[in-house]
Design an enzyme around this catalytic site. Structure first.
Site, PDB file in Angstrom:
ATOM      1  N   GLU A  52       0.869  -1.190   0.000  1.00  0.00           N
ATOM      2  CA  GLU A  52       0.000   0.000   0.000  1.00  0.00           C
ATOM      3  C   GLU A  52       0.898   1.230   0.000  1.00  0.00           C
ATOM      4  O   GLU A  52       1.727   1.410   0.906  1.00  0.00           O
ATOM      5  CB  GLU A  52      -0.938   0.031   1.222  1.00  0.00           C
ATOM      6  CG  GLU A  52      -1.920   1.206   1.100  1.00  0.00           C
ATOM      7  CD  GLU A  52      -2.846   1.400   2.294  1.00  0.00           C
ATOM      8  OE1 GLU A  52      -2.745   0.649   3.285  1.00  0.00           O
ATOM      9  OE2 GLU A  52      -3.668   2.345   2.230  1.00  0.00           O
ATOM     10  N   ASP A  77       4.906   4.753   3.702  1.00  0.00           N
ATOM     11  CA  ASP A  77       4.546   6.174   3.818  1.00  0.00           C
ATOM     12  C   ASP A  77       5.808   6.969   4.146  1.00  0.00           C
ATOM     13  O   ASP A  77       6.747   6.445   4.753  1.00  0.00           O
ATOM     14  CB  ASP A  77       3.496   6.398   4.912  1.00  0.00           C
ATOM     15  CG  ASP A  77       2.676   7.668   4.676  1.00  0.00           C
ATOM     16  OD1 ASP A  77       1.499   7.564   4.271  1.00  0.00           O
ATOM     17  OD2 ASP A  77       3.225   8.779   4.895  1.00  0.00           O
ATOM     18  N   ASP A 126      -2.495  11.997  -2.666  1.00  0.00           N
ATOM     19  CA  ASP A 126      -2.648  13.437  -2.869  1.00  0.00           C
ATOM     20  C   ASP A 126      -2.856  13.708  -4.367  1.00  0.00           C
ATOM     21  O   ASP A 126      -2.061  13.248  -5.190  1.00  0.00           O
ATOM     22  CB  ASP A 126      -1.401  14.167  -2.352  1.00  0.00           C
ATOM     23  CG  ASP A 126      -1.214  13.926  -0.844  1.00  0.00           C
ATOM     24  OD1 ASP A 126      -2.233  13.836  -0.141  1.00  0.00           O
ATOM     25  OD2 ASP A 126      -0.060  13.805  -0.387  1.00  0.00           O
ATOM     26  N   LYS A 130      -1.774  20.676  -9.583  1.00  0.00           N
ATOM     27  CA  LYS A 130      -0.939  21.522 -10.458  1.00  0.00           C
ATOM     28  C   LYS A 130       0.119  20.706 -11.195  1.00  0.00           C
ATOM     29  O   LYS A 130       0.921  21.252 -11.952  1.00  0.00           O
ATOM     30  CB  LYS A 130      -0.262  22.605  -9.622  1.00  0.00           C
ATOM     31  CG  LYS A 130      -1.266  23.593  -9.069  1.00  0.00           C
ATOM     32  CD  LYS A 130      -0.580  24.708  -8.335  1.00  0.00           C
ATOM     33  CE  LYS A 130      -1.615  25.612  -7.668  1.00  0.00           C
ATOM     34  NZ  LYS A 130      -1.055  26.351  -6.561  1.00  0.00           N
ATOM     35  N   ASP A 162     -11.114   9.982  -3.442  1.00  0.00           N
ATOM     36  CA  ASP A 162     -12.269  10.878  -3.398  1.00  0.00           C
ATOM     37  C   ASP A 162     -12.170  11.891  -4.537  1.00  0.00           C
ATOM     38  O   ASP A 162     -13.102  12.662  -4.766  1.00  0.00           O
ATOM     39  CB  ASP A 162     -12.273  11.661  -2.083  1.00  0.00           C
ATOM     40  CG  ASP A 162     -11.000  12.492  -1.973  1.00  0.00           C
ATOM     41  OD1 ASP A 162      -9.915  11.872  -1.935  1.00  0.00           O
ATOM     42  OD2 ASP A 162     -11.082  13.728  -1.977  1.00  0.00           O
ATOM     43  N   THR A 205     -10.784   3.910   4.967  1.00  0.00           N
ATOM     44  CA  THR A 205      -9.546   4.408   5.557  1.00  0.00           C
ATOM     45  C   THR A 205      -9.848   5.690   6.346  1.00  0.00           C
ATOM     46  O   THR A 205     -10.946   6.247   6.274  1.00  0.00           O
ATOM     47  CB  THR A 205      -8.488   4.719   4.481  1.00  0.00           C
ATOM     48  OG1 THR A 205      -8.902   5.897   3.783  1.00  0.00           O
ATOM     49  CG2 THR A 205      -8.297   3.576   3.507  1.00  0.00           C
ATOM     50  N   TYR A 207      -8.789   8.805   5.866  1.00  0.00           N
ATOM     51  CA  TYR A 207      -9.198   9.926   5.003  1.00  0.00           C
ATOM     52  C   TYR A 207     -10.544   9.663   4.354  1.00  0.00           C
ATOM     53  O   TYR A 207     -11.354  10.567   4.189  1.00  0.00           O
ATOM     54  CB  TYR A 207      -8.131  10.202   3.935  1.00  0.00           C
ATOM     55  CG  TYR A 207      -7.070  11.147   4.450  1.00  0.00           C
ATOM     56  CD1 TYR A 207      -7.165  12.514   4.209  1.00  0.00           C
ATOM     57  CD2 TYR A 207      -6.013  10.684   5.220  1.00  0.00           C
ATOM     58  CE1 TYR A 207      -6.212  13.392   4.714  1.00  0.00           C
ATOM     59  CE2 TYR A 207      -5.060  11.544   5.726  1.00  0.00           C
ATOM     60  CZ  TYR A 207      -5.160  12.898   5.471  1.00  0.00           C
ATOM     61  OH  TYR A 207      -4.227  13.761   5.977  1.00  0.00           O
ATOM     62  N   GLU A 208     -10.775   8.417   4.016  1.00  0.00           N
ATOM     63  CA  GLU A 208     -12.047   8.071   3.374  1.00  0.00           C
ATOM     64  C   GLU A 208     -13.222   8.399   4.287  1.00  0.00           C
ATOM     65  O   GLU A 208     -14.223   8.970   3.839  1.00  0.00           O
ATOM     66  CB  GLU A 208     -12.024   6.571   3.058  1.00  0.00           C
ATOM     67  CG  GLU A 208     -13.219   6.078   2.268  1.00  0.00           C
ATOM     68  CD  GLU A 208     -12.987   4.649   1.788  1.00  0.00           C
ATOM     69  OE1 GLU A 208     -11.943   4.055   2.151  1.00  0.00           O
ATOM     70  OE2 GLU A 208     -13.830   4.152   1.045  1.00  0.00           O
TER      71      GLU A 208
HETATM   72  C1  LIG Z   1      -4.218  11.858   1.969  1.00  0.00           C
HETATM   73  S1  LIG Z   1      -3.194  10.821   2.876  1.00  0.00           S
HETATM   74  C2  LIG Z   1      -3.997   9.232   2.725  1.00  0.00           C
HETATM   75  C3  LIG Z   1      -3.574   8.285   3.804  1.00  0.00           C
HETATM   76  C4  LIG Z   1      -4.288   6.918   3.814  1.00  0.00           C
HETATM   77  N1  LIG Z   1      -4.047   6.188   2.599  1.00  0.00           N
HETATM   78  C5  LIG Z   1      -5.762   7.098   4.037  1.00  0.00           C
HETATM   79  O1  LIG Z   1      -6.520   6.856   3.100  1.00  0.00           O
HETATM   80  O2  LIG Z   1      -6.154   7.443   5.159  1.00  0.00           O
HETATM   81  C6  LIG Z   1      -1.778  10.645   1.804  1.00  0.00           C
HETATM   82  C7  LIG Z   1      -0.619   9.907   2.456  1.00  0.00           C
HETATM   83  O3  LIG Z   1       0.387   9.697   1.484  1.00  0.00           O
HETATM   84  C8  LIG Z   1       1.642   9.990   2.037  1.00  0.00           C
HETATM   85  N2  LIG Z   1       2.501  10.415   0.915  1.00  0.00           N
HETATM   86  C9  LIG Z   1       2.308  11.489   0.113  1.00  0.00           C
HETATM   87  N3  LIG Z   1       3.259  11.538  -0.836  1.00  0.00           N
HETATM   88  C10 LIG Z   1       4.070  10.466  -0.621  1.00  0.00           C
HETATM   89  C11 LIG Z   1       5.248   9.979  -1.253  1.00  0.00           C
HETATM   90  N4  LIG Z   1       5.758  10.595  -2.300  1.00  0.00           N
HETATM   91  N5  LIG Z   1       5.821   8.871  -0.765  1.00  0.00           N
HETATM   92  C12 LIG Z   1       5.298   8.232   0.325  1.00  0.00           C
HETATM   93  N6  LIG Z   1       4.182   8.645   0.964  1.00  0.00           N
HETATM   94  C13 LIG Z   1       3.581   9.733   0.497  1.00  0.00           C
HETATM   95  C14 LIG Z   1       1.392  11.091   3.047  1.00  0.00           C
HETATM   96  O4  LIG Z   1       2.399  11.132   4.054  1.00  0.00           O
HETATM   97  C15 LIG Z   1       0.033  10.680   3.596  1.00  0.00           C
HETATM   98  O5  LIG Z   1       0.145   9.847   4.729  1.00  0.00           O
END
Ligand SMILES: C[S@@+](CC[C@H](N)C(=O)[O-])C[C@H]1O[C@@H](n2cnc3c(N)ncnc32)[C@H](O)[C@@H]1O
Length: 225
Positions: A52, A77, A126, A130, A162, A205, A207-208
Site C-alpha cells: 500500500e 509512507d 494526494d 498543479k 475521493d 480508511t 481519510y475516506e
Molecule cells: C491523503 S493521505 C492518505 C492516507 C491513507 N491512505 C488514508 O486513506 O487514510 C496521503 C498519504 O500519502 C503519504 N505520501 C504522500 N506523498 C508520498 C510519497 N511521495 N511517498 C510516500 N508517501 C507519500 C502522506 O504522508 C500521507 O500519509
C-alpha cells in the site's frame, strides 16, 4: 491513553519489530539491503507481497493482513508518525505478516526488485492538481510505469480516491482495460463486486471516513499491470 505527539511516535517506532526506517543515502545509488529478497529475508517465507503506497495510519494495510494470513503486506509512507498507529496495533495483536516502511514512493526501485510485488493499493493519494506532467502524482502513468518494473506477473493495481481528478486522469492515462471501475464505491455498485475484493473496498480508511462525512463520493479503479 493520552494522545501521543509526533516525537513520541517516532521514538516508539524504533522499538517496533514491524517498522522499517532505513536511511538510504540521498542522493545515492545504494539500494535497500533486502531489495529483491523481501519475502525470504523480512517475512521468512515465499508468499506474495501486497504494497500500500501512502498508507497513512496504516489501518487498511493491517486489515488486509488480518484478512489474508497467507500473504505479506507492506504499508509505505513518508511519515512514520502516521503509520505508528497501524504498526503499534499489529504488534499488540501479534500480526506478523505486515511491516511498515518509511520511504518515498519516488524511490521505489531502490526498495523493491523486479517482479517483487503482486498487488498495489493507492488509497486517497494526494491529487497534486498543479502537476501537469505527473511527476508528483503517484497515480500518474509515469509512476504506474515504475510500478510495472517491480510488479509480478499478473499483478493488480487498485486506486481508491475521493478525487474526480485523480480518477479521471487515471482513466484517461491508464485505460481502457480496467477490471473494475466505479464513481461511487459505497453505492449499489459494491454489491456487484466479487469477494474478497468487496470486503476490502468496504473498509474505510482514515481519510475516506473524512471525505464520506463531507458528502464526497468515493471512486475506484482496478487494473492488471
Ligand atoms: C491523503 S493521505 C492518505 C492516507 C491513507 N491512505 C488514508 O486513506 O487514510 C496521503 C498519504 O500519502 C503519504 N505520501 C504522500 N506523498 C508520498 C510519497 N511521495 N511517498 C510516500 N508517501 C507519500 C502522506 O504522508 C500521507 O500519509
Amino acid at each position: 491513553m493520552p494522545r501521543l505527539g509526533k516525537r513520541e511516535k517516532w521514538k516508539r517506532n524504533q522499538s517496533l519489530r514491524c517498522v522499517l526506517e532505513p536511511d538510504l543515502p540521498v542522493p545515492g545509488t545504494e539500494c535497500f539491503e533486502h531489495r529483491g529478497r523481501w519475502a525470504a529475508e523480512i517475512f521468512g517465507n515465499d508468499r506474495p507481497i501486497v504494497l500500500e503506497l501512502g498508507c497513512g495510519k496504516g489501518r487498511f494495510t493491517l486489515f488486509m493482513a488480518q484478512q489474508f494470513p497467507d500473504r505479506n503486506f507492506i504499508g509505505l509512507d513518508l511519515k512514520g508518525h502516521r503509520f505508528w498507529t497501524g504498526a503499534d496495533e499489529a504488534e499488540r495483536l501479534g500480526i506478523t505478516n505486515v511491516v511498515y516502511l518509511r520511504a518515498a514512493v519516488q524511490e521505489i526501485e531502490r526498495y523493491f526488485g523486479p517482479e517483487e510485488i503482486s498487488e498495489f493499493w493507492l488509497t486517497f493519494s494526494d491529487p497534486q492538481p498543479k502537476d501537469g506532467t505527473g511527476r508528483k502524482r503517484i497515480t500518474s502513468a509515469r509512476f504506474v510505469e515504475r510500478y510495472r518494473r517491480i510488479a509480478a506477473l499478473g499483478a493488480r493495481l487498485h486506486i481508491k480516491t475521493d478525487s474526480a481528478l485523480v480518477h479521471d486522469l487515471a482513466l484517461e492515462e491508464l485505460g481502457p482495460d480496467f477490471l473494475l471501475q466505479s464513481r461511487d464505491v459505497h453505492g449499489p455498485w459494491i454489491e456487484t463486486v466479487p469477494e474478497p475484493l468487496q470486503a476490502l473496498l468496504r473498509f474505510q480508511t482514515h481519510y475516506e471516513q473524512r471525505w464520506i462525512r463531507e458528502g464526497r463520493k468515493i471512486h475506484y479503479l482496478g487494473l492488471e499491470l
